[in-house]
Design an enzyme around this catalytic site. Structure first.
Site, PDB file in Angstrom:
ATOM      1  N   GLN A  24       2.235   9.168  -6.229  1.00 24.03           N
ATOM      2  CA  GLN A  24       1.455   8.282  -5.375  1.00 24.03           C
ATOM      3  C   GLN A  24       2.420   7.662  -4.362  1.00 24.03           C
ATOM      4  OE1 GLN A  24      -1.746   8.966  -5.613  1.00 24.03           O
ATOM      5  NE2 GLN A  24      -2.590   7.017  -6.373  1.00 24.03           N
ATOM      6  N   SER A  25       1.960   7.381  -3.149  1.00 31.43           N
ATOM      7  CA  SER A  25       2.869   6.994  -2.065  1.00 31.43           C
ATOM      8  C   SER A  25       3.435   5.598  -2.229  1.00 31.43           C
ATOM      9  CB  SER A  25       2.157   7.102  -0.711  1.00 31.43           C
ATOM     10  OG  SER A  25       1.804   8.441  -0.450  1.00 31.43           O
ATOM     11  N   THR A  26       2.622   4.645  -2.702  1.00 31.52           N
ATOM     12  CA  THR A  26       3.079   3.259  -2.786  1.00 31.52           C
ATOM     13  C   THR A  26       2.718   2.683  -4.148  1.00 31.52           C
ATOM     14  OG1 THR A  26       1.031   2.360  -1.869  1.00 31.52           O
ATOM     15  CG2 THR A  26       2.771   2.933  -0.299  1.00 31.52           C
TER      16      THR A  26
END
Length: 696
Positions: A24-26
């Site tokens: 997941q990016s963040t």
């Protein structure tokens, strides 16, 4: 899920491990979008459906909360690449290509390794074999679309951010002197010391006109600067740091202090990227190219006009003559450093020091030599020009000398009061910090000694800091009293009335600073007339004055107005003046020799020989008599009286056996001889001649 007959999964693939890559990016997405994370973990069931036992399926979730735009911060992705390179992987499973990589470099590196080691790639729809042409093509397109999708997301976010900034509603980090209010509006920092310190900084720059001079003032006065760091243990909190040149420039170049809401002061550039960093460096954007600049959006410490003037002054302070920037006054005796302009090519003249000790300043224009390899435009010696400009400056300031003295007196008192105010705020803050530490210590339960001991140490530290500030304040008060004594005021007023004395007492840097307040530029050209320097002074008021200055030369061929000097020498010779008297008259009339020194009798004699001017004869044009009317003898008369040759008379005069005088070089000798001296010398001559005969 049932496998179709065309599935590329083989027994050789199942003999190796299956890797599930989860990302997941963040951190916010991990917390808020848990369904996506759970969906990625369920890929384990998909790998089991392909025939992999549960114990031979590994999940790599080290990169949760990390962006896929780069691999240097993704330890899980690097681990996956290493496992593929070691030949341990048979299948790489991810929800889609965007989870594995958001840039083509990492994506195609993964495809290349999978094709070399025969590793399959699977997503939520199908299985791909990177060794197959069509599958490799589809995977390449999928990676391109993943990177393009990220670009579109960033573009939409940036457009929305810029649109919000255009309305002045985007919340930006503020410098230490400003703060958001409860209503969301921007205003002054409520801390009075922060406000006073920044107002003092702008006032000193208005006076000193140099960021480094302001830095030295803050360091000498032991004043700290308020800053608001974006990172660290307490981000966005005001902290006090020592004044440095960089921190002073950050304040002076920040448009927020002028009440302007600005978005886009810096932009990213690929030039200057650090080694190993995927993110490019940033560069400053010119003021006229700022995407959003809303003037007077909130209260400022200065207005916009002063902010722009400060930026121009900072740019001019850079010592770059080729960019028409004069730089700040520096050490050195050259008065026109940075403001001298070449009268031939209109470029700013440089400066160098010559002489055996490197102390003789010369203004030089070398623009053509540096840029085109040609000759220098001109060189102008500085002492004569500086003396003329100094005389013009003192003459211009003479009518206002009393006003200037009173203004200087008021400025000294204002500066003392401003520093006193800064010290009072600094002492007040130290006392508050000590009192706050005491209240914290009193609030703790006495039995809780673990906390009480720590708070006691903090209280003691604050008390010591407050005591140290009081000691420094008393030392400052002894060195710089707030009010001037009557004797000091009288001395300052007397110096103001005597401008030449004040000018001589000032340092070289202070003289240049005074000059630049009155004179904008000085244009120099020594081409129009031989032996002269043509000078045009452009004053700060816009007025222009032209002057001619005589310059020193090595030969009288280049002497300024040589015809006038020759005519004057001829006139003085016609009045029966000898060389020494002519030199005295020329010096009294203010004339100087070619090298700028007073005339001497010998120099007048050389000039007469140059122009074939005969010397004055004490007997007019007649031949010299044997004896002059005052009883002295000429060369021939002395030779006849002593029965010797004229050459012997010259020799005796040189050795001192005879005494005589000349009114000037080249004029007849007047030899003093008494009767007794003549008799003694004649006797000596006869004895000498008799000895020579006997010897022969």
């Amino acid at each position: 899920m049932l496998l179709n007959l065309e599935s590329p999964v083989t027994t050789a693939h199942r003999a190796k491990l299956a890797y599930i890559y989860v990302r997941q990016s963040t951190a916010g997405q991990v917390r808020q979008h848990q369904e996506s994370t759970e969906l990625q973990y369920r890929l384990v069931d998909r790998a089991a459906a392909f025939g992999w036992p549960k114990e031979r399926i590994e999940v790599i979730d080290d990169d949760l909360g990390k962006s896929g735009t780069a691999s240097d911060v993704r330890g899980g992705f690097r681990r996956l690449i290493a496992e593929i390179g070691l030949g341990k992987a048979g299948l790489v499973l991810s929800l889609d290509a965007s989870r594995l990589a958001r840039n083509n470099h990492d994506w195609h590196q993964l495809l290349e390794l999978c094709s070399l080691f025969g590793v399959l790639i699977a997503d939520g729809e199908r299985v791909y074999d990177p060794c197959a042409y069509h599958d490799r093509l589809l995977l390449g397109l999928s990676g391109n679309m993943s990177e393009a999708e990220l670009h579109q997301i960033k573009l939409r976010l940036h457009q929305g951010e810029r649109q919000k900034a255009a309305r002045g509603e985007l919340r930006l980090p503020l410098p230490a002197g400003l703060a958001y209010g409860r209503d969301g509006r921007i205003g002054f920092n409520p801390d009075e010391e922060v406000q006073a310190r920044l107002f003092h900084l702008f006032a000193k720059f208005r006076e000193l006109r140099s960021a480094k001079a302001v830095m030295r003032h803050f360091q000498e006065a032991n004043l700290l600067l308020p800053v608001r760091p974006l990172n660290g243990p307490s981000p966005h909190d005001v902290a006090w740091r020592p004044a440095s040149n960089g921190r002073i420039l950050q304040v002076l170049k920040n448009p927020a202090y002028a009440g302007a809401y600005v978005y886009g002061r810096r932009r990213r550039t690929a030039i200057g990227r650090r080694s190993g960093s995927q993110r490019g460096a940033t560069e400053a954007v010119a003021i006229q190219d700022w995407p959003v600049c809303l003037k007077d959006a909130f209260p400022g410490y200065i207005d916009w006009e002063e902010f722009m003037a400060n930026q121009q002054r900072l740019a001019d302070n850079l010592n770059r003559y080729e960019a028409d920037r004069h730089g700040v006054p520096r050490r050195g005796s050259a008065l026109l450093q940075g403001i001298a302009i070449c009268g031939r090519c209109s470029r700013r003249m440089g400066l160098h020091y010559s002489g055996p000790h490197g102390s003789y300043p010369v203004y030089v224009c070398r623009a053509d030599q540096d840029q085109h390899g040609g000759q220098r435009c001109q060189e102008v010696r500085a002492p004569g020009v500086d003396a003329a400009v100094e005389s013009l400056l003192l003459e211009a300031l003479t009518p206002d000398r009393l006003v200037l003295a009173m203004a200087a007196l008021g400025e000294l008192e204002n500066e003392a009061r401003a520093l006193e105010h800064q010290w009072s705020l600094k002492r007040e803050r130290a006392r508050y910090e000590a009192e706050r530490a005491r209240r914290q210590y009193d609030a703790v339960e006495p039995e809780n000694r673990l906390v009480a001991r720590s708070l006691e140490r903090v209280w003691e530290d604050k008390l010591r800091q407050a005591e140290q500030i009081e000691i420094e304040y008393e030392s400052w008060r002894r060195q710089q009293p707030v009010s001037l004594a009557a004797a000091d005021r009288a001395q300052i007023l007397s110096l103001g009335e005597d401008l030449p004395k004040l000018w001589k007492a000032a340092s070289a840097i202070e003289r240049k600073q005074i000059l630049r307040l009155v004179v904008k530029e000085v244009i120099l050209d020594q081409r129009p007339a031989s032996g002269q320097v043509w000078m045009r002074v452009i004053w700060q008021t816009g007025a222009v004055s032209e002057h001619k200055i005589r310059r020193n030369v090595n030969s009288y061929r280049d002497y300024a107005d040589i015809a006038t000097l020759e005519a004057r020498v001829r006139d003085l010779v016609a009045t029966q003046k000898i060389d020494r008297e002519i030199a005295t008259t020329l010096n009294a009339e203010g004339l100087l020799s070619a090298r700028g020194r007073p005339f001497s009798g010998g120099e007048v004699h050389l000039l007469r020989k140059r122009w074939d001017i005969p010397t004055v004869k004490i007997n007019g044009t007649e031949h010299n008599p044997l004896q002059w009317p005052d009883g002295t003898y000429s060369i021939k008369g002395a030779a006849a009286a002593l029965s010797i040759s004229p050459q012997t008379v010259f020799k005796w005069l040189q050795k001192g056996r005879l005494s005589g005088r000349q009114l000037a070089k080249g004029m007849p000798w007047q030899i003093t001889l008494s009767s007794l001296q003549i008799a003694e010398l004649r006797t000596q001559v006869r004895r000498t001649n008799q000895s020579k005969k006997e010897a022969s």
